[in-house]
Design an enzyme around this catalytic site. Structure first.
Site, PDB file in Angstrom:
ATOM      1  N   ASP A 169       0.840  -1.195   0.000  1.00  0.00           N
ATOM      2  CA  ASP A 169       0.000   0.000   0.000  1.00  0.00           C
ATOM      3  C   ASP A 169       0.880   1.252   0.000  1.00  0.00           C
ATOM      4  OD1 ASP A 169      -2.394   1.356   0.037  1.00  0.00           O
ATOM      5  OD2 ASP A 169      -2.897   0.881   2.113  1.00  0.00           O
ATOM      6  N   HIS A 170       0.267   2.423   0.186  1.00  0.00           N
ATOM      7  CA  HIS A 170       0.904   3.742   0.125  1.00  0.00           C
ATOM      8  C   HIS A 170       2.392   3.742   0.487  1.00  0.00           C
ATOM      9  CE1 HIS A 170      -2.797   6.166  -0.313  1.00  0.00           C
ATOM     10  NE2 HIS A 170      -3.341   5.138   0.317  1.00  0.00           N
TER      11      HIS A 170
ATOM     12  N   GLU B 189      -2.773   8.642   6.608  1.00  0.00           N
ATOM     13  CA  GLU B 189      -2.451   7.225   6.458  1.00  0.00           C
ATOM     14  C   GLU B 189      -0.958   7.057   6.686  1.00  0.00           C
ATOM     15  OE1 GLU B 189      -3.267   3.155   4.339  1.00  0.00           O
ATOM     16  OE2 GLU B 189      -4.637   4.646   5.107  1.00  0.00           O
TER      17      GLU B 189
ATOM     18  N   HIS C 200      -9.107   9.067   3.927  1.00  0.00           N
ATOM     19  CA  HIS C 200      -8.759   7.912   4.755  1.00  0.00           C
ATOM     20  C   HIS C 200      -9.373   8.056   6.144  1.00  0.00           C
ATOM     21  CE1 HIS C 200      -5.041   7.520   2.044  1.00  0.00           C
ATOM     22  NE2 HIS C 200      -5.784   6.457   1.832  1.00  0.00           N
TER      23      HIS C 200
ATOM     24  N   HIS D 167      -9.658   4.663  -3.021  1.00  0.00           N
ATOM     25  CA  HIS D 167      -9.015   4.787  -1.711  1.00  0.00           C
ATOM     26  C   HIS D 167      -9.996   5.398  -0.714  1.00  0.00           C
ATOM     27  CE1 HIS D 167      -4.627   3.921  -2.259  1.00  0.00           C
ATOM     28  NE2 HIS D 167      -5.055   3.885  -3.512  1.00  0.00           N
TER      29      HIS D 167
ATOM     30  N   ASN E  84      -9.675  -0.128  -1.451  1.00  0.00           N
ATOM     31  CA  ASN E  84      -8.928  -0.348  -0.217  1.00  0.00           C
ATOM     32  C   ASN E  84      -9.844  -0.284   0.994  1.00  0.00           C
ATOM     33  OD1 ASN E  84      -6.823  -0.225  -2.017  1.00  0.00           O
ATOM     34  ND2 ASN E  84      -5.663   1.301  -0.895  1.00  0.00           N
TER      35      ASN E  84
END
Length: 340
Positions: free
Chosen positions: A95-96, A169, A212, A249, A271
């Site tokens: 992920d990120h 995040e 997020h 996202h 996600n």
């Protein structure tokens, strides 16, 4: 089934796009949350994606060294073994990853998979994400070009985020404002820099108001219809219909209507982290509150080993998270679509 091969992963994404459904991408931080995700996918009869963030990888690396590469490689190797016991195909994803963590995370992992492919094996991970949303678009796309070329060597798909997702995040924070909406010009510049598949396959995390974390309905204005505008704008310039595989996202807390619109407009991956974190922890809290004097040794007593044994609450946690993964598969219409 084993972890998806590059060919199977490509087929999964193609089927999702054609069928107007998406795969939940579930963040995991332990072998137990991995099993919960695999169980949820199996019960939904859905293939799926399991992913590890930089923070998750650091946690997996252990609190003594907190090494992201060690943690992510260890869990990926574990997943390659245990996934064979589940009747679904699972892709492994990171992920990120912002610019300052590329050298300590994505680039070493790409090298691991390149070595595996050179030796005639499949890559360790099937896709990696580059999050350049904190950079200028020029710098973002320049790094994306380099990473896409390296990913292609390892038969890996790259995910790119070209504009910010709001909230926080793993230490990367963006304000909730008008910058959370990708423009057609942004999408065109992305296609010019990365191509439309001929330079390597990539997933596009475009922003349509995504945030997020946890938020109440009405606090965030999602515009999933924007994805159609981006696709049509790029198609008009390059002559390729449905040019992007979009990623959603900040999916936790979204309405079913917003999800349905996103699926119709090309989202193939969504996600999910915040909701599954809660689903995992909630049964543990319930167990502790119900068995307080057994979990703790109160007033000189000995407690109850059966209630403080990690397996007693761990099984409940796995079940709670698996149920939320199953729900996600149903919401995203991937339930019942597993490859034979």
């Amino acid at each position: 089934m084993p972890i998806a091969t590059p060919e199977i992963y490509n087929e999964m994404l193609d089927r999702a796009k054609a069928g107007k459904f998406a795969y939940p991408a579930i963040n995991v931080t332990s072998t137990q949350t991995l099993h919960a995700a695999l169980r949820g996918f199996a019960e939904a009869e859905s293939d799926g994606i399991v992913q590890i963030s930089t923070g998750g990888a650091e946690f997996l690396g252990g609190q003594y060294k907190k090494d992201m590469v060690t943690g992510s490689v260890a869990l990926a190797e574990f997943a390659h073994i245990v996934a064979e016991k589940y009747p679904v195909n699972i892709a492994l994803h990171t992920d990120h990853c912002p610019k300052d963590k590329l050298d300590g995370y994505v680039r070493p992992l790409l090298a691991v998979s390149q070595e595996r492919v050179a030796a005639g094996r499949n890559p360790l991970f099937q896709s990696h994400m580059w999050d350049g949303s904190a950079e200028t678009l020029d710098d973002n796309l320049a790094i994306a070009q380099e990473l896409l070329a390296e990913a292609a060597k390892a038969k890996i798909i790259l995910e790119v985020e070209i504009t910010p997702t709001g909230g926080e995040e793993d230490g990367v924070t963006h304000e909730i404002n008008d910058k959370l909406y990708t423009t057609v010009e942004d999408a065109i510049r992305t296609a010019e820099a990365l191509g439309l598949g001929e330079k390597g396959r990539y997933l596009l995390a475009a922003s349509f108001g995504n945030v997020h974390g946890v938020y109440k309905p009405g606090n965030v204005v999602l515009r999933p219809e924007l994805l159609k505008e981006l696709a049509e704008g790029v198609a008009a310039k390059f002559g390729k219909q449905d040019p992007f595989n979009f990623v959603f996202h900040g999916g936790s807390g979204s309405t079913k209507e917003e999800i349905a619109t996103a699926l119709q407009n090309g989202v193939v991956k969504m996600n999910i982290d915040t909701d599954t974190q809660y689903a995992f922890t909630r049964p543990v809290a319930d167990h502790i509150l119900r068995n307080y004097d057994g979990v703790l040794k109160i007033d000189g007593e000995v407690g109850d080993k059966k209630t403080y044994d990690p397996r007693s609450w761990g099984k409940l946690a796995e079940g709670g998270m698996a149920a939320r993964v199953l729900e996600a598969c149903q919401d995203l219409r991937s339930a019942g679509t597993k490859l034979a």
